[in-house]
Design an enzyme around this catalytic site. Structure first.
Site, PDB file in Angstrom:
ATOM      1  N   LYS A 110       0.933  -0.955  -0.051  1.00  0.00           N
ATOM      2  CA  LYS A 110      -0.103  -0.088  -0.051  1.00  0.00           C
ATOM      3  C   LYS A 110       0.810   0.956  -0.105  1.00  0.00           C
ATOM      4  CE  LYS A 110      -4.034  -2.265   1.839  1.00  0.00           C
ATOM      5  NZ  LYS A 110      -3.599  -3.602   1.793  1.00  0.00           N
TER       6      LYS A 110
HETATM    7  C1  PLP Z   1      -4.238  -4.893   0.932  1.00  0.00           C
HETATM    8  C2  PLP Z   1      -3.396  -5.557   0.849  1.00  0.00           C
HETATM    9  C3  PLP Z   1      -3.521  -6.904  -0.036  1.00  0.00           C
HETATM   10  C4  PLP Z   1      -4.900  -7.031  -0.729  1.00  0.00           C
HETATM   11  O1  PLP Z   1      -4.985  -6.075  -1.923  1.00  0.00           O
HETATM   12  P1  PLP Z   1      -6.174  -5.329  -2.556  1.00  0.00           P
HETATM   13  O2  PLP Z   1      -5.716  -4.539  -3.362  1.00  0.00           O
HETATM   14  O3  PLP Z   1      -7.265  -5.251  -1.396  1.00  0.00           O
HETATM   15  O4  PLP Z   1      -6.689  -6.474  -3.145  1.00  0.00           O
HETATM   16  C5  PLP Z   1      -2.764  -8.142   0.006  1.00  0.00           C
HETATM   17  N1  PLP Z   1      -1.696  -7.988   0.734  1.00  0.00           N
HETATM   18  C6  PLP Z   1      -1.314  -7.065   1.483  1.00  0.00           C
HETATM   19  C7  PLP Z   1      -0.192  -7.449   2.441  1.00  0.00           C
HETATM   20  C8  PLP Z   1      -2.315  -6.147   1.548  1.00  0.00           C
HETATM   21  O5  PLP Z   1      -1.729  -5.161   2.561  1.00  0.00           O
END
Ligand code: PLP
Length: 493
Positions: A110
């Site tokens: 993120k």
């Molecule tokens: C948010 C997240 C995901 C999922 O991603 P999306 O865009 O919500 O599908 C997967 N792995 C980690 C470590 C995350 O923080």
């Protein structure tokens, strides 16, 4: 570039407005009016570094943003990543690669969007003539809160307030948030679960009274959640970057098609891959990997999205989601951009927790996507097997994807080069990774990290070690009825 709503009842907006608003007025999601085709530019992107590639992709959409400024913002954002590379590709074997997206400040993917979003948002306000201070409200179950805090800390003209469930996040996550630095940040624990936090935030967003009171004080609300186009757009870039890195290192030739396997929750990460494909990147299949919360696997297999099911708490918590909000953008595309149909399906989802698509749409989706899921036990086994076979340590989210990648090759006999997106550092989930590799358990996350290092010699990220000694700045725990008061205190009213 204009952005239209998936539900077709509100006016098209430019990118700046789409980012500032987050959600269209009719409740739909903003999508670009067309997909820019950059296939002919791939060759010229080879020589670019990550920030330049990101800027190149972003400027296709953010046409009112100044290009030079955008490039500076990308350089600044991605300069916060280890070795200045936001998305390195690691080779496991001839056809298997890992795209590591976790070298940013909070060690999860993120960061790639949230290091850049403050610029996109503040600039978006300037372009739209908004003079007020922006207050970002976040309800988090862990990863998003920390990444947003770190991204927005000390951003000019922006304040950020995070609510998290007092007993609903891991020790490491709590520590990460409560030690947050920055003069414009506030972190508050709420007695309750994640849903209580989310409901509180939603109520504040939709309250005319609170919004009016904030505006009197020169403040407007905005959100940083993953349905914002400003979160989605920066993620498109790493699909390009991974592909170009493979071309540059002669693993593939320009034009060869490759597969991407994506550990999926809210469908934001994998949707960015779909957008990259629409822009001309040679992608064969996008593989959607879920944990025991396998609502998406069922949707791709049966054409029915049914959120009425048991919710499992897994060791890949960022994928513990029953309603994947960004899927709305995909079903909008697959319906031939039919806004009425999209709206009625989303109304069904809200009313009955369920909607279905046609057989034809389902078949079109399977031209591009493959989906499967991984149970908890397989996830642990995969972490251990990947370490045994390749000496590579992966986190539980990534392990879900590795396991599904195996199944995908098994079912389909696919033989294109495969890139697995790795979304978190294994040290963020040190206890479970230690358990998978050594069979040993410990309650202390730092102790687990030290032992994992002894066992694997994979370096511990500095930001984990630093947490041990950081000052705790935020200790406030409130009742869920006190969230508005907490915000008013924070903005000094
Ligand atoms: C948010 C997240 C995901 C999922 O991603 P999306 O865009 O919500 O599908 C997967 N792995 C980690 C470590 C995350 O923080």
């Amino acid at each position: 570039m204009k952005f239209i709503s998936t539900r077709g009842k509100s006016q098209a907006q430019n990118a700046a407005e789409a980012i500032v608003k987050g959600l269209a007025d009719d409740g739909g999601l903003f999508v670009p009016e067309t997909f820019p085709d950059v296939e002919d530019s791939l060759e010229s992107m080879l020589a670019m570094d990550y920030a330049e590639r990101a800027c190149f992709v972003l400027k296709q959409y953010l046409t009112e943003y100044d290009e030079k400024e955008l490039l500076d913002a990308c350089k600044k954002a991605y300069g916060k990543f280890e070795d200045n590379d936001a998305a390195p590709v690691v080779k496991l074997d001839e056809k298997l690669f890992i795209l590591e997206l976790f070298h940013g400040p909070t060690l999860a993917f993120k960061d790639i969007a949230l290091t850049l979003l403050p610029y996109l948002l503040r600039k978006g306000c300037d372009i739209s003539g908004i003079k007020e201070e922006v207050l970002i409200l976040v309800a988090t179950s862990g990863d998003t809160g920390k990444a947003a805090l770190e991204g927005f800390k000390d951003a000019e003209g922006i304040k950020i307030n995070v609510f998290f469930p007092s007993e609903g996040v891991s020790d490491m996550q709590k520590l990460q948030m409560c030690t947050q630095e920055g003069e414009n940040v506030n972190v508050v624990a709420v007695k309750g679960n994640f849903d209580d936090c989310q409901t509180a935030v939603k109520n504040i967003f939709s309250s005319k009274e609170i919004n009016a009171k904030l505006k009197e004080n020169g403040v407007i609300l905005s959100s940083a959640n993953s349905i914002n186009f400003g979160r989605l757009a920066p993620q498109i870039a790493y699909y390009f970057s991974a592909y170009l890195d493979l071309v540059a290192s002669k693993e593939i030739e320009l034009g060869d098609k490759i597969d991407f396997v994506v550990p999926t929750g809210n469908f934001g990460n994998i949707l960015a891959g779909y957008y990259a494909k629409q822009m001309g990147l040679p992608i064969n299949k996008l593989v959607c990997a879920s944990n025991s919360n396998n609502v998406l696997t069922e949707f791709f297999a049966e054409g029915v999205y049914d959120a009425n099911r048991e919710f499992y708490k897994t060791m890949s918590p960022s994928m513990d989601i029953l309603v994947s909000s960004n899927l709305e953008r995909l079903i909008f595309e697959m319906s031939g951009r039919n806004t009425d149909l999209t709206e009625s399906r989303m109304a069904d989802l809200k009313k009955k927790g369920k909607y279905s698509i046609t057989e034809e749409e389902k078949n079109d989706i399977s031209e591009v996507f493959f989906a499967d899921y991984t149970e908890e036990e397989d996830c642990l086994e995969t972490i251990s097997a990947v370490f045994e076979e390749y000496g590579y340590v992966c986190d539980p989210h990534t392990a879900v994807a590795v396991s599904v990648a195996d199944a995908y090759v098994g079912y389909t006999g696919a033989d294109a080069p495969t890139v697995i997106l790795s979304t978190a550092s294994p040290y963020k989930f040190s206890q479970n990774v230690l358990k998978a590799i050594t069979g040993k358990t410990t309650k202390d996350a730092f102790n687990a990290a030290d032992r994992l290092y002894e066992q694997t010699a994979t370096p511990i990220p500095e930001n984990i070690t630093a947490l041990k000694t950081k000052e705790k700045r935020f200790n406030e725990v409130i009742e869920k009825t006190q969230t508005v008061d907490a915000i008013m205190r924070f903005i000094g009213k």
